[in-house]
Motif scaffolding. Structure first.
Motif, PDB file in Angstrom:
ATOM      1  N   GLN A  50      10.374  -1.280  -1.224  1.00  0.00           N
ATOM      2  CA  GLN A  50       9.115  -0.655  -1.631  1.00  0.00           C
ATOM      3  C   GLN A  50       8.356  -0.107  -0.424  1.00  0.00           C
ATOM      4  O   GLN A  50       8.352  -0.711   0.648  1.00  0.00           O
ATOM      5  CB  GLN A  50       8.242  -1.676  -2.369  1.00  0.00           C
ATOM      6  N   SER A  51       7.720   1.029  -0.628  1.00  0.00           N
ATOM      7  CA  SER A  51       6.884   1.619   0.413  1.00  0.00           C
ATOM      8  C   SER A  51       5.571   0.856   0.503  1.00  0.00           C
ATOM      9  O   SER A  51       5.346  -0.109  -0.228  1.00  0.00           O
ATOM     10  CB  SER A  51       6.615   3.091   0.079  1.00  0.00           C
ATOM     11  N   ASP A  52       4.684   1.286   1.378  1.00  0.00           N
ATOM     12  CA  ASP A  52       3.381   0.627   1.500  1.00  0.00           C
ATOM     13  C   ASP A  52       2.581   0.721   0.203  1.00  0.00           C
ATOM     14  O   ASP A  52       1.699  -0.098  -0.050  1.00  0.00           O
ATOM     15  CB  ASP A  52       2.584   1.255   2.653  1.00  0.00           C
ATOM     16  N   SER A  53       2.880   1.725  -0.633  1.00  0.00           N
ATOM     17  CA  SER A  53       2.213   1.875  -1.935  1.00  0.00           C
ATOM     18  C   SER A  53       2.930   1.098  -3.027  1.00  0.00           C
ATOM     19  O   SER A  53       2.511   1.137  -4.188  1.00  0.00           O
ATOM     20  CB  SER A  53       2.148   3.355  -2.333  1.00  0.00           C
ATOM     21  N   GLY A  54       4.004   0.412  -2.655  1.00  0.00           N
ATOM     22  CA  GLY A  54       4.760  -0.358  -3.640  1.00  0.00           C
ATOM     23  C   GLY A  54       5.781   0.459  -4.392  1.00  0.00           C
ATOM     24  O   GLY A  54       6.380  -0.019  -5.358  1.00  0.00           O
ATOM     25  N   PHE A  55       6.005   1.696  -3.958  1.00  0.00           N
ATOM     26  CA  PHE A  55       6.931   2.582  -4.667  1.00  0.00           C
ATOM     27  C   PHE A  55       8.382   2.302  -4.268  1.00  0.00           C
ATOM     28  O   PHE A  55       8.709   2.273  -3.075  1.00  0.00           O
ATOM     29  CB  PHE A  55       6.625   4.050  -4.368  1.00  0.00           C
TER      30      PHE A  55
END
Length: 285
Positions: free
Chosen positions: A75-80
């Motif tokens: 996950q990215s920092d945005s949770g994606f």
């Protein structure tokens, strides 16, 4: 540096470069300052061929923990995850194709972003009705995912697996090897051992020279060769952006002393001076 190369290739849709770096040991799980992996970049730019390659070569090292993991669910920092990014591209043709591919490849539907949204919920928020239809059916079974991934790997798999010798690691009081994050990182392309093991091994060889001088010299020659490869590798990495521009034709080599041919000859000369034969001669003398 290898992660930057993968992300650049994924962004530019350079499939050959992507395979080259993955075959050389580049880490597909590396993340940039926003937590984006090469797979995130490929999905965001709609490059399905790059997405297929990265899914077929997904296993790498978590850059935060050093653990072996898959890049598909990172996950990215945005949770994606990659699937979140795919459904966020509102009904674009490439976004739908990538969404379908990720679902067939077994991407999880239950992972939530920082706002608590699963991929299907994010698709609804983005009014991505075509993607929502893909979530209305039953997810693929484990057998279906395995068969589909086997087909993709047969087509695109290029990662090499290199065993790391942990026997040179320090031991704790119970005699167990102390394995650090660096020990878990892939061996850099062109080297035969992790970089941080080169000089400890040289120290051991030097200490053993009284008992077996010939063996110590052979080990030292080998280690000098490894250091030479490492030096050239670091030079190429440090100047990689320039190399990329020159190879793509954006920049051209000057005629005369700075020509590409002369540059390659100079690199070859450096390698020869650090070859086993040359180093052994100097050591024996």
């Amino acid at each position: 540096m290898s992660g930057e190369e993968l992300r650049r290739a994924a962004m530019m849709n350079q499939t050959d470069a992507l395979k080259h770096h993955l075959a050389g040991g580049a880490n597909p799980c590396s993340q940039d300052d926003s937590g984006l992996t090469p797979l995130h970049i490929a999905v965001w730019n709609g490059h399905l061929d790059c997405v297929e390659i990265l899914v077929a070569n997904d296993w790498g090292t978590d850059t935060n923990t050093g653990e072996h993991c898959s890049s598909i669910e990172i996950q990215s920092d945005s949770g994606f995850t990659a699937l979140h990014l795919a459904v966020s591209q509102t009904e674009t043709e490439s976004g739908i194709e990538i969404t379908k591919f990720l679902i067939l490849s077994g991407s999880r539907w239950d992972i939530e972003d920082t706002l608590g949204r699963r991929p299907d919920e994010l698709a609804e928020d983005c009014d991505n009705h075509k993607a929502l239809k893909l979530f209305d059916v039953e997810p693929p079974t484990e057998e279906e995912k395995a068969d589909y991934l086997a087909m993709i790997k047969e087509k695109h798999h290029c990662q090499t697996h290199r065993e790391i010798d942990f026997s040179r690691c320090d031991k704790d009081k119970d005699g167990n090897y102390i394995i650090t994050r660096e020990d878990k990182l892939p061996i850099p392309y062109g080297l035969n051992m992790p970089e941080h093991h080169i000089f400890p091994h040289a120290k051991e060889s030097f200490a053993a020279r009284r008992e077996d001088g010939a063996s110590a010299i052979r080990d030292l020659v080998m280690l000098l060769g490894q250091s030479g490869k490492n030096e050239v590798r670091r030079d190429r990495l440090a100047n990689n952006v320039e190399y990329m521009f020159r190879e793509s034709g954006t920049m051209s080599w000057k005629k005369g002393e700075d020509s590409l041919e002369n540059h390659e000859k100079e690199q070859e000369r450096i390698m020869k001076t650090q070859s086993i034969t040359g180093r052994r001669g100097s050591v024996i003398k």
